[in-house]
Design an enzyme around this catalytic site. Structure first.
Site, mmCIF file in Angstrom:
data_model
loop_
_atom_site.group_PDB
_atom_site.id
_atom_site.type_symbol
_atom_site.label_atom_id
_atom_site.label_comp_id
_atom_site.label_asym_id
_atom_site.label_seq_id
_atom_site.Cartn_x
_atom_site.Cartn_y
_atom_site.Cartn_z
ATOM 1 N N SER A 229 0.275 2.000 7.545
ATOM 2 C CA SER A 229 -0.542 2.864 6.752
ATOM 3 C C SER A 229 -1.239 3.743 8.116
ATOM 4 C CB SER A 229 -1.544 3.190 5.714
ATOM 5 O OG SER A 229 -1.935 1.254 5.941
ATOM 6 N N HIS B 83 5.572 5.821 2.927
ATOM 7 C CA HIS B 83 4.120 4.949 2.894
ATOM 8 C C HIS B 83 3.790 5.780 1.569
ATOM 9 C CE1 HIS B 83 -0.780 5.316 3.769
ATOM 10 N NE2 HIS B 83 -0.335 4.282 3.478
ATOM 11 N N GLU C 272 4.854 9.683 1.174
ATOM 12 C CA GLU C 272 4.701 10.271 2.162
ATOM 13 C C GLU C 272 6.052 9.690 3.169
ATOM 14 O OE1 GLU C 272 -0.523 10.473 3.192
ATOM 15 O OE2 GLU C 272 0.582 9.593 3.878
ATOM 16 N N ASN D 64 -3.914 9.006 5.020
ATOM 17 C CA ASN D 64 -5.260 8.431 5.524
ATOM 18 C C ASN D 64 -5.928 9.526 6.810
ATOM 19 O OD1 ASN D 64 -5.131 6.656 4.254
ATOM 20 N ND2 ASN D 64 -3.755 5.423 5.458
#
Length: 311
Positions: free
Chosen positions: A144, A165, A177, A215
């Site tokens: 991540s 992800h 992702e 993120n």
């Protein structure tokens, strides 16, 4: 004749796509993320090999998957207990375990790494797997925070390397992702996207930028919330209330940080600050550092910005 030709081409393309589809998946890491990925992959018909250091760890991982599946059974098979039993049995039957990662990838179409967020450990793992896996095997990381490209350089298959992800908890969260590095081939990227869709996830495409999409936006947002509190602009509870009621977010930034883990937040931020020292969004938070130093890591430790200890 033209119509017949086009139908034949479509039929061949569909058949070829199915033949090249990812069927066998190796998940390296039997923790929360790894076991969740293994569960969803097996639920969607993939053969899964789950890898970790010991049989004891793997036994606990598989027990965790069974417990998660039982929760699904209660909702979907309330009137069909035998069907529920078969549902769990079929999924668990598609998951095997292995403590030898090199042996686990011998017949794998796809490797998903979900181990500790340490780039040296990841590079050592992939360097070893690169020698053991078949040429067609695609390598991916579920990291991540670390750059996919920095991990991929440890292999000779950067064209067959990307990022997948997932989000926690994997069986519940719908997003995936799909990350590509400059060397990722179109064929690899398309296979990864197709795999994500086959797992019933909504996929989004992203280049190998820090934190990818979610993120990259979420971490600076939560850190800015902490800086507001550091400056005395507002209390953390008022910030949470404002973002939930004013922006419609399900959690405020401090609740979210506690859920993710303050140590995890610090780890991500420190890594980005080291790699991109000129970016002001990635500068450390004194408040975050203070809480982590005091062992207040969020929900998992019983206390973070909020107190989670049972009274």
């Amino acid at each position: 004749m033209a119509q017949i030709f086009r139908s034949t081409v479509r039929s061949f393309a569909t058949s070829s796509s199915r033949q090249n589809a990812i069927k066998t998946v190796t998940v390296i890491g039997g923790g929360l993320m790894g076991s969740g990925i293994a569960q969803v992959a097996a639920t969607t018909g993939h053969q899964v090999v789950m890898v970790d250091q010991t049989d004891d760890i793997l036994g606990k991982s598989k027990a965790s998957i069974q417990k998660s599946l039982q929760r699904v059974v209660k909702k979907k098979f309330a009137e069909d207990p035998k069907g529920g039993e078969q549902f769990v049995s079929d999924i668990l039957g598609r998951i095997t375990t292995q403590t030898d990662s090199n042996a686990a990838v011998a017949n794998s179409d796809l490797v998903i790494e979900a181990i500790v967020e340490n780039i040296d450990v990841k590079k050592k793992l992939f360097s070893s797997l690169d020698k053991a896996a078949p040429q067609h095997t695609i390598f991916t990381s579920n990291t991540s925070s670390l750059p996919i490209g920095d991990i991929a350089v440890s292999t000779q298959r950067q064209d067959r390397f990307g990022g997948l992800h997932f989000f926690n908890p994997v069986p519940m969260m719908k997003l995936l992702e799909v990350v590509r590095i400059p060397a990722t081939s179109d064929e690899t990227f398309n296979k990864l996207s197709d795999f994500g869709k086959a797992m019933k996830k909504t996929t989004v495409d992203c280049k190998d930028t820090p934190g990818f999409i979610v993120n990259r936006l979420l971490v600076p947002y939560t850190i800015e919330a902490m800086r507001m509190v550091e400056r005395g602009d507002a209390s953390f509870k008022d910030v949470d209330t404002a973002m939930k009621l004013g922006a419609g977010y399900p959690m405020g930034p401090f609740e979210l940080s506690d859920y993710v883990g303050l140590d995890t937040m610090k780890f991500i931020l420190d890594g980005w600050a080291e790699k991109y020292p000129e970016n002001p969004l990635f500068q450390p938070s004194a408040l975050l550092n203070k809480y982590v130093a005091e062992g207040k890591l969020g929900a998992k430790s019983g206390e973070g910005f909020y107190n989670y200890k049972k009274k």
